[in-house]
Write a protein that holds these residues in place. Structure first.
Motif, PDB file in Angstrom:
ATOM      1  N   GLU A 108       0.823  -1.210   0.000  1.00 20.30           N
ATOM      2  CA  GLU A 108       0.000   0.000   0.000  1.00 20.30           C
ATOM      3  C   GLU A 108       0.856   1.258   0.000  1.00 20.30           C
ATOM      4  O   GLU A 108       0.615   2.201  -0.746  1.00 20.30           O
ATOM      5  N   GLY A 109       1.853   1.288   0.852  1.00 15.11           N
ATOM      6  CA  GLY A 109       2.741   2.450   0.914  1.00 15.11           C
ATOM      7  C   GLY A 109       3.547   2.607  -0.361  1.00 15.11           C
ATOM      8  O   GLY A 109       3.734   3.723  -0.862  1.00 15.11           O
ATOM      9  N   THR A 110       4.017   1.496  -0.901  1.00 17.59           N
ATOM     10  CA  THR A 110       4.774   1.542  -2.156  1.00 17.59           C
ATOM     11  C   THR A 110       3.892   2.033  -3.290  1.00 17.59           C
ATOM     12  O   THR A 110       4.328   2.858  -4.101  1.00 17.59           O
ATOM     13  N   ARG A 111       2.658   1.567  -3.332  1.00 15.87           N
ATOM     14  CA  ARG A 111       1.726   2.001  -4.378  1.00 15.87           C
ATOM     15  C   ARG A 111       1.516   3.522  -4.318  1.00 15.87           C
ATOM     16  O   ARG A 111       1.526   4.199  -5.348  1.00 15.87           O
ATOM     17  N   ALA A 112       1.363   4.057  -3.112  1.00 14.83           N
ATOM     18  CA  ALA A 112       1.172   5.499  -2.959  1.00 14.83           C
ATOM     19  C   ALA A 112       2.422   6.270  -3.379  1.00 14.83           C
ATOM     20  O   ALA A 112       2.335   7.296  -4.068  1.00 14.83           O
ATOM     21  N   LEU A 113       3.592   5.777  -2.995  1.00 17.22           N
ATOM     22  CA  LEU A 113       4.829   6.473  -3.332  1.00 17.22           C
ATOM     23  C   LEU A 113       5.105   6.438  -4.831  1.00 17.22           C
ATOM     24  O   LEU A 113       5.446   7.465  -5.416  1.00 17.22           O
ATOM     25  N   VAL A 114       4.930   5.285  -5.475  1.00 18.18           N
ATOM     26  CA  VAL A 114       5.205   5.245  -6.914  1.00 18.18           C
ATOM     27  C   VAL A 114       4.206   6.106  -7.685  1.00 18.18           C
ATOM     28  O   VAL A 114       4.558   6.723  -8.687  1.00 18.18           O
ATOM     29  N   ALA A 115       2.975   6.206  -7.188  1.00 16.35           N
ATOM     30  CA  ALA A 115       1.993   7.082  -7.837  1.00 16.35           C
ATOM     31  C   ALA A 115       2.440   8.543  -7.732  1.00 16.35           C
ATOM     32  O   ALA A 115       2.343   9.298  -8.708  1.00 16.35           O
TER      33      ALA A 115
END
Length: 126
Positions: A69-76
């Motif tokens: 979830e955190g990675t998804r937010a950061l890459v976005a």
């Protein structure tokens, strides 16, 4: 060169032209979000994990040992700032990230970004 607010469509440009867009509020968010995203991506190894290939957020998360979830937010966020590109749910480093943020690049500024992140940490409570 400066960061600024620009409308993507006719209505957004019209709203900007007649003063309906709260540009000072938007300008306030530029520096903080941009800087923290770049530093976080560098500290966590997001750019290195992608290297010259591409990966899904889950694959990146596994490589850098972070939550999906955190990675998804950061890459976005990094896509929004132009440092990553997204295609069919997979992410890859944009040209600027490959040139400036990968450790093996002859023009790498990775250590400078990490140092500036440290400086941000030092002055956070001013």
């Amino acid at each position: 060169m400066r960061l600024d607010v620009a409308g993507d469509g006719l209505m957004e440009r019209f709203g900007l032209a007649i003063g309906l867009v709260p540009t000072p509020l938007i300008h306030t968010t530029f520096g903080v979000g941009y800087a923290r995203s770049i530093v976080a991506g560098t500290r966590l190894g997001i750019f290195e994990a992608l290297g010259d290939g591409d990966a899904s957020p889950a694959e990146v998360a596994e490589r850098v040992q972070c939550s999906v979830e955190g990675t998804r937010a950061l890459v976005a966020a990094l896509v929004g700032f132009g440092l990553l590109e997204r295609r069919a749910g997979r992410y890859r480093n944009a040209k600027a990230a490959r040139k400036w943020l990968l450790e093996g690049s002859p023009q790498s500024l990775k250590d400078a970004v990490l140092f500036l992140g440290y400086c941000h940490d030092m002055v956070r409570n001013l």
